[in-house]
Design a protein around this motif. Structure first.
Motif, short mmCIF file in Angstrom:
data_model
loop_
_atom_site.label_atom_id
_atom_site.label_comp_id
_atom_site.label_asym_id
_atom_site.label_seq_id
_atom_site.Cartn_x
_atom_site.Cartn_y
_atom_site.Cartn_z
N ILE A 62 105.97 -9.30 7.12
CA ILE A 62 107.12 -8.70 7.81
C ILE A 62 106.89 -7.21 8.05
O ILE A 62 107.15 -6.70 9.15
CB ILE A 62 108.43 -8.94 7.01
N VAL A 63 106.39 -6.51 7.03
CA VAL A 63 106.12 -5.08 7.20
C VAL A 63 105.07 -4.87 8.30
O VAL A 63 105.24 -4.00 9.16
CB VAL A 63 105.64 -4.44 5.87
N TYR A 64 104.04 -5.67 8.28
CA TYR A 64 102.99 -5.56 9.30
C TYR A 64 103.57 -5.72 10.71
O TYR A 64 103.26 -4.96 11.61
CB TYR A 64 101.91 -6.61 9.04
N ARG A 65 104.42 -6.72 10.86
CA ARG A 65 104.99 -7.02 12.18
C ARG A 65 106.07 -6.03 12.61
O ARG A 65 106.24 -5.78 13.80
CB ARG A 65 105.58 -8.43 12.19
N ARG A 66 106.83 -5.49 11.66
CA ARG A 66 108.03 -4.73 12.03
C ARG A 66 108.00 -3.25 11.68
O ARG A 66 109.02 -2.57 11.84
CB ARG A 66 109.25 -5.37 11.36
N ILE A 67 106.91 -2.73 11.18
CA ILE A 67 106.87 -1.33 10.75
C ILE A 67 107.23 -0.39 11.90
O ILE A 67 107.85 0.65 11.69
CB ILE A 67 105.50 -0.95 10.14
N GLY A 68 106.91 -0.78 13.12
CA GLY A 68 107.22 0.05 14.28
C GLY A 68 108.71 0.22 14.55
O GLY A 68 109.12 1.14 15.24
N ARG A 69 109.52 -0.67 14.00
CA ARG A 69 110.97 -0.59 14.19
C ARG A 69 111.64 0.40 13.24
O ARG A 69 112.80 0.75 13.42
CB ARG A 69 111.61 -1.96 13.99
N LEU A 70 110.90 0.80 12.21
CA LEU A 70 111.47 1.73 11.23
C LEU A 70 111.69 3.09 11.90
O LEU A 70 110.80 3.62 12.55
CB LEU A 70 110.51 1.86 10.03
N GLN A 71 112.87 3.64 11.73
CA GLN A 71 113.23 4.89 12.41
C GLN A 71 112.71 6.13 11.67
O GLN A 71 112.29 7.08 12.30
CB GLN A 71 114.75 4.98 12.53
N ARG A 72 112.78 6.09 10.34
CA ARG A 72 112.38 7.26 9.55
C ARG A 72 111.41 6.84 8.45
O ARG A 72 111.62 5.83 7.79
CB ARG A 72 113.60 7.90 8.88
N SER A 110 110.91 2.90 1.63
CA SER A 110 111.08 2.26 0.32
C SER A 110 112.30 1.35 0.27
O SER A 110 112.21 0.21 -0.19
CB SER A 110 111.21 3.33 -0.78
N LEU A 111 113.41 1.85 0.74
CA LEU A 111 114.64 1.05 0.75
C LEU A 111 114.46 -0.18 1.63
O LEU A 111 114.82 -1.30 1.25
CB LEU A 111 115.82 1.88 1.23
N TRP A 112 113.88 0.01 2.79
CA TRP A 112 113.63 -1.09 3.73
C TRP A 112 112.73 -2.14 3.07
O TRP A 112 112.99 -3.34 3.14
CB TRP A 112 113.00 -0.52 4.99
N LEU A 113 111.68 -1.69 2.41
CA LEU A 113 110.74 -2.59 1.75
C LEU A 113 111.44 -3.41 0.67
O LEU A 113 111.28 -4.63 0.60
CB LEU A 113 109.60 -1.76 1.15
#
Length: 174
Positions: free
Chosen positions: A57-67, A72-75
């Motif tokens: 999921i992180v690999y696929r969606r890291i680009g959507r993270l704004q900051r 850490s919280l997102w993970l």
């Protein structure tokens, strides 16, 4: 979890889509993901599945993270939701996620008391269960490594680990 494992520039490069930065971030995040999954998931197989799914999921969606600071919280949210979903898939578990979340929360007892109780529960196990449980959960060996070192089949190791954990849970419920 803070992000001591990556520089801010690596984090920002990963968010920007840099493949090398993403791979570096995944490698450095994996121990924290595994540690949190161990505390959150119900079974060892769920832990392994949660780690793999979280990495994907992180690999696929890291680009959507704004900051970068929100990583850490997102993970942890990804790991938590994945563990809940995996637990719900087990037969006989409630469909109500709120009751499942209550089951997954840590005991309200002080950590020192909890550690003593867990140590006593592990000590009460027959040696063949205790040995496998310690090798897996304390020494963090894989099922294959345990099987090889104890000259057992993988199936035997899994059965002993499952039974040992069940006995520890049973002991802790008293």
């Amino acid at each position: 979890m803070s992000t001591p494992f990556s520089s801010r520039s690596t984090m920002e490069a990963a968010i920007g889509g840099d493949a090398d930065a993403i791979l570096t971030l995944l490698k450095m995040s994996q121990p924290e993901i595994r540690r949190y999954a161990r505390r959150t998931c119900r079974t060892t197989s769920d832990v392994e599945d949660a780690v793999q799914e979280t990495l994907w999921i992180v690999y696929r969606r890291i680009g959507r993270l704004q900051r970068a600071g929100a990583f850490s919280l997102w993970l942890f949210q990804i790991v938590h939701r994945t563990c809940l979903r995996l637990a719900k898939q087990h037969v006989g578990l409630p469909d109500d996620l709120s009751s499942l979340e209550n089951d997954l929360q840590l005991s309200k007892r002080p950590e020192s008391e909890l550690r003593i109780d867990i140590a006593a529960a592990i000590q009460s196990l027959p040696s063949h269960y205790r040995q496998v449980l310690i090798l897996r959960d304390v020494d963090e060996m894989t099922i294959s490594e345990i099987a090889q070192s104890l000259e057992l089949t993988r199936e035997t190791v899994k059965a002993r680990l499952h039974r040992g954990r069940a006995l520890v849970r049973e002991y802790m419920m008293r």
